[in-house]
Design a protein around this motif. Structure first.
Motif, short mmCIF file in Angstrom:
data_model
loop_
_atom_site.label_atom_id
_atom_site.label_comp_id
_atom_site.label_asym_id
_atom_site.label_seq_id
_atom_site.Cartn_x
_atom_site.Cartn_y
_atom_site.Cartn_z
N ALA A 143 8.34 14.43 26.66
CA ALA A 143 8.12 15.64 25.86
C ALA A 143 7.37 15.39 24.56
N ILE A 144 7.75 14.32 23.84
CA ILE A 144 7.18 14.06 22.51
C ILE A 144 6.98 12.57 22.27
N TYR A 145 5.79 12.23 21.81
CA TYR A 145 5.48 10.87 21.36
C TYR A 145 4.87 11.00 19.98
N LEU A 146 5.40 10.26 19.00
CA LEU A 146 4.89 10.34 17.64
C LEU A 146 4.75 8.94 17.06
N THR A 147 3.56 8.60 16.61
CA THR A 147 3.34 7.30 15.98
C THR A 147 2.09 7.38 15.11
N SER A 148 1.75 6.28 14.45
CA SER A 148 0.60 6.28 13.56
C SER A 148 -0.69 5.98 14.32
N VAL A 149 -1.78 6.40 13.73
CA VAL A 149 -3.10 6.09 14.30
C VAL A 149 -3.28 4.58 14.35
N ASN A 150 -2.79 3.88 13.34
CA ASN A 150 -2.93 2.43 13.30
C ASN A 150 -2.26 1.75 14.49
N VAL A 151 -1.04 2.19 14.84
CA VAL A 151 -0.33 1.62 15.98
C VAL A 151 -1.12 1.84 17.26
N ILE A 152 -1.63 3.05 17.44
CA ILE A 152 -2.39 3.37 18.65
C ILE A 152 -3.65 2.52 18.74
N LYS A 153 -4.35 2.37 17.63
CA LYS A 153 -5.59 1.58 17.64
C LYS A 153 -5.31 0.09 17.89
N GLU A 154 -4.28 -0.43 17.22
CA GLU A 154 -4.02 -1.86 17.29
C GLU A 154 -3.34 -2.28 18.60
N ARG A 155 -2.46 -1.41 19.12
CA ARG A 155 -1.65 -1.80 20.28
C ARG A 155 -2.04 -1.10 21.57
N LYS A 156 -2.87 -0.07 21.43
CA LYS A 156 -3.21 0.75 22.61
C LYS A 156 -1.92 1.27 23.26
N SER A 157 -1.02 1.73 22.41
CA SER A 157 0.31 2.15 22.85
C SER A 157 0.93 3.06 21.80
N PHE A 158 1.93 3.83 22.22
CA PHE A 158 2.71 4.63 21.27
C PHE A 158 3.89 3.84 20.73
N TYR A 159 4.06 2.63 21.23
CA TYR A 159 5.20 1.80 20.83
C TYR A 159 4.81 0.82 19.72
N GLY A 160 5.39 1.03 18.53
CA GLY A 160 5.25 0.06 17.47
C GLY A 160 6.38 -0.95 17.55
N ASP A 161 6.57 -1.74 16.52
CA ASP A 161 7.66 -2.73 16.52
C ASP A 161 9.03 -2.06 16.53
N THR A 162 9.14 -0.97 15.77
CA THR A 162 10.42 -0.27 15.66
C THR A 162 10.26 1.14 16.20
N VAL A 163 11.00 1.45 17.26
CA VAL A 163 10.90 2.76 17.90
C VAL A 163 12.25 3.47 17.82
N MET A 164 12.24 4.68 17.26
CA MET A 164 13.46 5.49 17.17
C MET A 164 13.48 6.51 18.32
N PRO A 165 14.63 6.68 18.97
CA PRO A 165 14.71 7.69 20.03
C PRO A 165 15.06 9.06 19.48
N TYR A 166 14.44 10.07 20.02
CA TYR A 166 14.89 11.44 19.76
C TYR A 166 15.54 11.93 21.04
N ILE A 167 16.85 12.13 21.01
CA ILE A 167 17.61 12.45 22.22
C ILE A 167 17.61 13.96 22.46
#
Length: 263
Positions: free
Chosen positions: A208-232
């Motif tokens: 439903a929802i993915y939220l992260t920074s532009v920097n994470v997306i550019k550097e990792r090619k992913s929505f997953y940074g080092d620290t990921v919080m879940p929204y339940i």
């Protein structure tokens, strides 16, 4: 279309052109770009993203709820389909481009679609800090869920917030078949559980929802940074439209919700 409170004059407005709400965002600081990806070539359910769900195009549910969130600086639909673009625009979404065909194939992934959108705006001198991906196949995710994710993202020291729901089938109950045709546990575990309620809670992505920074997306090619919080999210609100059965279930849930509100 919606009831809004205009704080500066303190009155309610019952009918308003949703495009005014979107255009009003241009005065906000460029922070969160919300992207709704909607390609035209869905195979499981033809024209899935614009198929009517309880009388409204599927994609419209996401556009309407996103429009209620002032903290989204811009809300766009990335699509390769002129038909989807026209319908999305009629509900107020911004259509800054028609997505290239190579990003609308079965093998194209969401990150490539997001990177394309980021590049489009940066070429125009528009730089967003964060990206929120809102898939149109999650029609029961509402504006409150979006707001809650932003709160979680802003208040915690984290790189990403991703929505989940409790796993419908616990991974400890899942099996796999080995190369000799034998059934074995999918998850190897030391503990033995005889009752489901004794198992540790497990969660699954609900899309439903993915939220992260532009920097994470550019550097990792992913929505997953080092620290990921879940929204339940609740399992019912986590329905992801992919099949005819999903459509029927979602429509039933929506009709029941309307019925309960009208009581």
């Amino acid at each position: 279309m919606f009831k809004y409170v205009f704080k500066n004059i303190g009155v309610f407005v019952d009918i308003i052109d949703i495009r005014y709400i979107f255009n009003k965002r241009s005065i906000n600081s460029m922070s969160i770009l919300a992207i709704i990806p909607a390609r035209g070539g869905s195979k499981g359910v033809p024209k899935k993203n614009i198929r009517k769900l309880n009388g409204i195009p599927l994609i419209a549910y996401t556009i309407i709820e996103a429009a209620k969130v002032d903290r989204l600086s811009n809300i766009i639909v990335s699509t390769d389909s002129e038909e989807i673009a026209a319908i999305a625009e009629s509900y107020g979404a911004n259509i800054p481009f028609i997505r290239p065909r190579h990003l609308a194939t079965d093998t194209a992934n969401s990150i490539d679609v997001v990177l394309h959108a980021i590049e489009h705006f940066e070429k125009k001198g528009i730089y967003y800090k964060d990206i929120m991906l809102l898939q149109p196949t999650s029609p029961l995710r509402d504006s409150k869920d979006i707001e809650n994710c932003i709160d979680l993202y802003k208040k915690n020291i984290c790189d990403s917030v991703i929505s989940v729901c409790e796993a419908i089938t616990h991974p400890y109950l899942c099996k796999k078949i080995d190369n000799k045709g034998r059934l074995e546990d999918f998850v190897l575990k030391k503990e033995k559980y005889t009752r489901r309620q004794d198992m540790p809670k497990a969660y699954q992505l609900n899309g439903a929802i993915y939220l992260t920074s532009v920097n994470v997306i550019k550097e990792r090619k992913s929505f997953y940074g080092d620290t990921v919080m879940p929204y339940i999210m609740d399992v019912m609100k986590s329905i992801d439209i992919d099949t005819e059965l999903d459509f029927k279930i979602a429509e039933l849930v929506i009709k029941e919700s309307i019925k309960n509100v009208s009581k």
